[in-house]
Design a protein around this motif. Structure first.
Motif, PDB file in Angstrom:
ATOM      1  N   ALA A 114       0.837  -1.207   0.000  1.00 23.77           N
ATOM      2  CA  ALA A 114       0.000   0.000   0.000  1.00 23.77           C
ATOM      3  C   ALA A 114       0.870   1.254   0.000  1.00 23.77           C
ATOM      4  O   ALA A 114       0.628   2.199  -0.751  1.00 23.77           O
ATOM      5  CB  ALA A 114      -0.931  -0.014   1.216  1.00 23.77           C
ATOM      6  N   ARG A 115       1.937   1.234   0.821  1.00 24.27           N
ATOM      7  CA  ARG A 115       2.838   2.391   0.881  1.00 24.27           C
ATOM      8  C   ARG A 115       3.517   2.629  -0.454  1.00 24.27           C
ATOM      9  O   ARG A 115       3.666   3.760  -0.895  1.00 24.27           O
ATOM     10  CB  ARG A 115       3.943   2.120   1.903  1.00 24.27           C
ATOM     11  CG  ARG A 115       3.607   2.541   3.275  1.00 24.27           C
ATOM     12  CD  ARG A 115       4.931   2.851   3.939  1.00 24.27           C
ATOM     13  NE  ARG A 115       4.874   2.621   5.365  1.00 24.27           N
ATOM     14  CZ  ARG A 115       5.902   2.812   6.176  1.00 24.27           C
ATOM     15  NH1 ARG A 115       7.067   3.194   5.687  1.00 24.27           N
ATOM     16  NH2 ARG A 115       5.798   2.612   7.454  1.00 24.27           N
ATOM     17  N   ILE A 131      14.460   9.083  -5.099  1.00 25.01           N
ATOM     18  CA  ILE A 131      13.718   9.907  -4.131  1.00 25.01           C
ATOM     19  C   ILE A 131      12.567   9.083  -3.534  1.00 25.01           C
ATOM     20  O   ILE A 131      12.332   9.096  -2.330  1.00 25.01           O
ATOM     21  CB  ILE A 131      13.217  11.216  -4.793  1.00 25.01           C
ATOM     22  CG1 ILE A 131      14.424  12.072  -5.226  1.00 25.01           C
ATOM     23  CG2 ILE A 131      12.310  12.001  -3.856  1.00 25.01           C
ATOM     24  CD1 ILE A 131      14.086  13.284  -6.088  1.00 25.01           C
ATOM     25  N   ALA A 132      11.906   8.288  -4.387  1.00 27.13           N
ATOM     26  CA  ALA A 132      10.800   7.445  -3.913  1.00 27.13           C
ATOM     27  C   ALA A 132      11.279   6.418  -2.885  1.00 27.13           C
ATOM     28  O   ALA A 132      10.617   6.186  -1.873  1.00 27.13           O
ATOM     29  CB  ALA A 132      10.137   6.732  -5.096  1.00 27.13           C
ATOM     30  N   THR A 133      12.458   5.830  -3.121  1.00 26.76           N
ATOM     31  CA  THR A 133      12.955   4.801  -2.192  1.00 26.76           C
ATOM     32  C   THR A 133      13.231   5.392  -0.806  1.00 26.76           C
ATOM     33  O   THR A 133      13.183   4.685   0.191  1.00 26.76           O
ATOM     34  CB  THR A 133      14.259   4.110  -2.688  1.00 26.76           C
ATOM     35  OG1 THR A 133      15.297   5.086  -2.744  1.00 26.76           O
ATOM     36  CG2 THR A 133      14.089   3.459  -4.037  1.00 26.76           C
ATOM     37  N   VAL A 134      13.528   6.689  -0.786  1.00 20.68           N
ATOM     38  CA  VAL A 134      13.776   7.342   0.504  1.00 20.68           C
ATOM     39  C   VAL A 134      12.452   7.787   1.142  1.00 20.68           C
ATOM     40  O   VAL A 134      12.202   7.547   2.322  1.00 20.68           O
ATOM     41  CB  VAL A 134      14.749   8.528   0.305  1.00 20.68           C
ATOM     42  CG1 VAL A 134      14.807   9.403   1.535  1.00 20.68           C
ATOM     43  CG2 VAL A 134      16.140   7.998  -0.042  1.00 20.68           C
ATOM     44  N   LEU A 135      11.581   8.402   0.338  1.00 21.52           N
ATOM     45  CA  LEU A 135      10.316   8.922   0.906  1.00 21.52           C
ATOM     46  C   LEU A 135       9.417   7.814   1.443  1.00 21.52           C
ATOM     47  O   LEU A 135       8.654   8.037   2.378  1.00 21.52           O
ATOM     48  CB  LEU A 135       9.559   9.738  -0.144  1.00 21.52           C
ATOM     49  CG  LEU A 135      10.192  11.066  -0.543  1.00 21.52           C
ATOM     50  CD1 LEU A 135       9.279  11.795  -1.522  1.00 21.52           C
ATOM     51  CD2 LEU A 135      10.475  11.941   0.670  1.00 21.52           C
ATOM     52  N   VAL A 136       9.508   6.622   0.863  1.00 26.51           N
ATOM     53  CA  VAL A 136       8.625   5.532   1.282  1.00 26.51           C
ATOM     54  C   VAL A 136       8.861   5.166   2.751  1.00 26.51           C
ATOM     55  O   VAL A 136       7.974   4.677   3.436  1.00 26.51           O
ATOM     56  CB  VAL A 136       8.784   4.303   0.352  1.00 26.51           C
ATOM     57  CG1 VAL A 136      10.101   3.590   0.599  1.00 26.51           C
ATOM     58  CG2 VAL A 136       7.617   3.349   0.488  1.00 26.51           C
ATOM     59  N   ASN A 137      10.059   5.474   3.245  1.00 27.73           N
ATOM     60  CA  ASN A 137      10.367   5.202   4.661  1.00 27.73           C
ATOM     61  C   ASN A 137       9.922   6.332   5.582  1.00 27.73           C
ATOM     62  O   ASN A 137      10.096   6.248   6.785  1.00 27.73           O
ATOM     63  CB  ASN A 137      11.875   4.984   4.840  1.00 27.73           C
ATOM     64  CG  ASN A 137      12.359   3.760   4.100  1.00 27.73           C
ATOM     65  OD1 ASN A 137      11.700   2.725   4.115  1.00 27.73           O
ATOM     66  ND2 ASN A 137      13.495   3.881   3.433  1.00 27.73           N
ATOM     67  N   ASN A 138       9.401   7.398   4.989  1.00 25.49           N
ATOM     68  CA  ASN A 138       8.923   8.560   5.736  1.00 25.49           C
ATOM     69  C   ASN A 138       9.933   9.075   6.773  1.00 25.49           C
ATOM     70  O   ASN A 138       9.610   9.218   7.956  1.00 25.49           O
ATOM     71  CB  ASN A 138       7.590   8.199   6.422  1.00 25.49           C
ATOM     72  CG  ASN A 138       6.870   9.435   6.891  1.00 25.49           C
ATOM     73  OD1 ASN A 138       7.091  10.540   6.374  1.00 25.49           O
ATOM     74  ND2 ASN A 138       6.029   9.283   7.905  1.00 25.49           N
ATOM     75  N   PRO A 139      11.169   9.363   6.339  1.00 24.48           N
ATOM     76  CA  PRO A 139      12.166   9.838   7.298  1.00 24.48           C
ATOM     77  C   PRO A 139      11.873  11.277   7.749  1.00 24.48           C
ATOM     78  O   PRO A 139      11.257  12.039   6.998  1.00 24.48           O
ATOM     79  CB  PRO A 139      13.473   9.793   6.503  1.00 24.48           C
ATOM     80  CG  PRO A 139      13.051   9.924   5.079  1.00 24.48           C
ATOM     81  CD  PRO A 139      11.686   9.333   4.960  1.00 24.48           C
ATOM     82  N   ASP A 140      12.312  11.624   8.958  1.00 20.57           N
ATOM     83  CA  ASP A 140      12.132  12.999   9.450  1.00 20.57           C
ATOM     84  C   ASP A 140      13.154  13.939   8.834  1.00 20.57           C
ATOM     85  O   ASP A 140      12.934  15.144   8.741  1.00 20.57           O
ATOM     86  CB  ASP A 140      12.354  13.048  10.972  1.00 20.57           C
ATOM     87  CG  ASP A 140      11.182  12.459  11.707  1.00 20.57           C
ATOM     88  OD1 ASP A 140      10.107  12.315  11.089  1.00 20.57           O
ATOM     89  OD2 ASP A 140      11.346  12.139  12.906  1.00 20.57           O
ATOM     90  N   ILE A 148       4.320   5.652  -5.477  1.00 21.32           N
ATOM     91  CA  ILE A 148       4.355   5.606  -6.939  1.00 21.32           C
ATOM     92  C   ILE A 148       3.395   6.634  -7.521  1.00 21.32           C
ATOM     93  O   ILE A 148       3.726   7.359  -8.474  1.00 21.32           O
ATOM     94  CB  ILE A 148       4.048   4.172  -7.433  1.00 21.32           C
ATOM     95  CG1 ILE A 148       5.285   3.290  -7.244  1.00 21.32           C
ATOM     96  CG2 ILE A 148       3.587   4.174  -8.892  1.00 21.32           C
ATOM     97  CD1 ILE A 148       5.135   1.851  -7.707  1.00 21.32           C
ATOM     98  N   GLU A 149       2.246   6.757  -6.880  1.00 26.61           N
ATOM     99  CA  GLU A 149       1.270   7.728  -7.368  1.00 26.61           C
ATOM    100  C   GLU A 149       1.757   9.157  -7.121  1.00 26.61           C
ATOM    101  O   GLU A 149       1.743  10.012  -8.005  1.00 26.61           O
ATOM    102  CB  GLU A 149      -0.071   7.487  -6.671  1.00 26.61           C
ATOM    103  CG  GLU A 149      -1.197   8.253  -7.335  1.00 26.61           C
ATOM    104  CD  GLU A 149      -2.476   8.194  -6.526  1.00 26.61           C
ATOM    105  OE1 GLU A 149      -2.847   7.089  -6.083  1.00 26.61           O
ATOM    106  OE2 GLU A 149      -3.070   9.271  -6.331  1.00 26.61           O
ATOM    107  N   MET A 150       2.244   9.384  -5.906  1.00 24.62           N
ATOM    108  CA  MET A 150       2.724  10.714  -5.540  1.00 24.62           C
ATOM    109  C   MET A 150       3.878  11.167  -6.441  1.00 24.62           C
ATOM    110  O   MET A 150       3.962  12.320  -6.830  1.00 24.62           O
ATOM    111  CB  MET A 150       3.181  10.665  -4.090  1.00 24.62           C
ATOM    112  CG  MET A 150       3.730  11.930  -3.553  1.00 24.62           C
ATOM    113  SD  MET A 150       4.159  11.630  -1.816  1.00 24.62           S
ATOM    114  CE  MET A 150       5.722  12.419  -1.764  1.00 24.62           C
ATOM    115  N   MET A 151       4.758  10.235  -6.791  1.00 16.68           N
ATOM    116  CA  MET A 151       5.924  10.567  -7.603  1.00 16.68           C
ATOM    117  C   MET A 151       5.611  10.513  -9.101  1.00 16.68           C
ATOM    118  O   MET A 151       6.491  10.756  -9.918  1.00 16.68           O
ATOM    119  CB  MET A 151       7.076   9.596  -7.318  1.00 16.68           C
ATOM    120  CG  MET A 151       7.525   9.532  -5.876  1.00 16.68           C
ATOM    121  SD  MET A 151       8.341  11.024  -5.330  1.00 16.68           S
ATOM    122  CE  MET A 151       9.808  11.002  -6.325  1.00 16.68           C
TER     123      MET A 151
END
Ligand code: ATP
Ligand code: MG
Length: 281
Positions: free
Chosen positions: A130-131, A162-171, A136-139
């Motif tokens: 789901a994440r 960028i997607a591989t990093v954002l998917v982990n939702n880092p601060d 994928i949609e957001m990017m």
């Protein structure tokens, strides 16, 4: 204690040299607070990528001290094979997009590439899927989903990284030249994405050569000199209005002029006088 919580990165007189002889950073003292957006500018080889590598715990200062989240980051803490809570915490909080996308991509499809990080964190498969779909949609990379990452174009690779990093939702996001090689529409899209992430309270540190985007994605700019020292740490506007410093740091050339927020390039053509190229208006 409070102060410690708000300071994410604290570098005290940090120097770094590769192989003990190639100087990359000299006497860097900076603090970066939670929720700050900072750009790092400087000429080729001034040390921007090395600074990000220190901040990401990939290399350790050869002199000086580096603290992240109030905790010392040293080789003993980070490179030990033993499980260690601080390292795990650090890795879930900090995401890094490399300057060279090829270092970051290794899976056989884009979907698997993006799913890899969350799977490593033992998140249930359904949630991971789901994440990944959300990202994928957001990017806007749905059409790349089943492609092999190494066959993508440079800009497409960048988006997947960028997607591989954002998917982990880092601060905390460390981005090394994220806009390099992107077409104008994709650049604008990236700037908007970074602004949204800023509003969501993320700490974002971006190394860039792109003087035009500095004030759109940060409120603070750190200028690295060719001597690997910090030359100025101030607002993007004050950095941009310091023409002498920009010249001396090899960030503009003599045919480039900056008026307020406007960057002009005078392309001298000896027959026809000169033309103004508006890099930004
Ligand atoms: N792996 C390495 N081994 C040896 N020297 C290195 C290595 N990586 C970088 N350097 C050197 O360290 C210095 C700083 O390099 P760094 O990559 O941090 O610069 P940069 O500001 O990111 O440059 P660019 O704008 O070209 O990306 C340079 O002199 C470079 O040649
Ligand atoms: Mg670099």
């Amino acid at each position: 204690m409070e102060e410690k919580m708000d300071t994410i990165f604290d570098l005290r007189n940090v120097s770094y040299s590769y192989l003990g002889k190639i100087e990359a950073l000299k006497d860097i003292t900076i603090k970066i607070n939670r929720g700050e957006q900072v750009t790092i500018i400087g000429s080729n080889g001034s040390g921007k990528s090395t600074l990000l590598a220190v901040l990401n715990g990939l290399v350790y200062p050869t002199a000086g001290d580096f603290f992240a989240f109030g905790h010392p980051v040293t080789e003993e803490v980070f490179d030990s094979i033993k499980e260690n809570k601080f390292r795990t915490y650090f890795r879930t909080k900090v995401g890094f997009v490399f300057q060279n996308s090829d270092i970051q991509l290794f899976s056989s499809t884009v979907f698997e590439e993006i799913a890899f990080g969350p799977l490593q964190l033992n998140i249930p498969l359904e949630e991971v899927k789901a994440r990944v779909e959300d990202i994928i949609e957001m990017m806007q990379i749905a059409k790349l989903r089943d492609r092999a990452p190494h066959t993508l174009s440079g800009g497409e690779k960048k988006k997947v990284c960028i997607a591989t990093v954002l998917v982990n939702n880092p601060d905390v996001l460390l981005l090394d030249e994220p806009s390099a090689g992107l077409d104008p529409r994709t650049q604008l899209w990236l700037i908007e994405l970074l602004r949204e992430l800023s509003h969501a309270g993320k700490t974002i540190i971006t190394a860039t050569h792109d003087l035009e985007i500095m004030d759109m994605i940060s409120k603070r700019s750190i200028v690295m000199g060719e001597d690997h020292r910090i030359k100025l740490d101030d607002t993007p506007n004050r950095v941009l209005s310091n023409y002498e410093l920009l010249m001396e740091s090899n960030l503009v050339h003599e045919h480039m002029h900056i008026h307020g927020k406007l960057v002009h390039e005078h392309l001298h053509d000896h027959d026809a006088g000169h033309t103004h190229v508006h890099l930004k208006s």
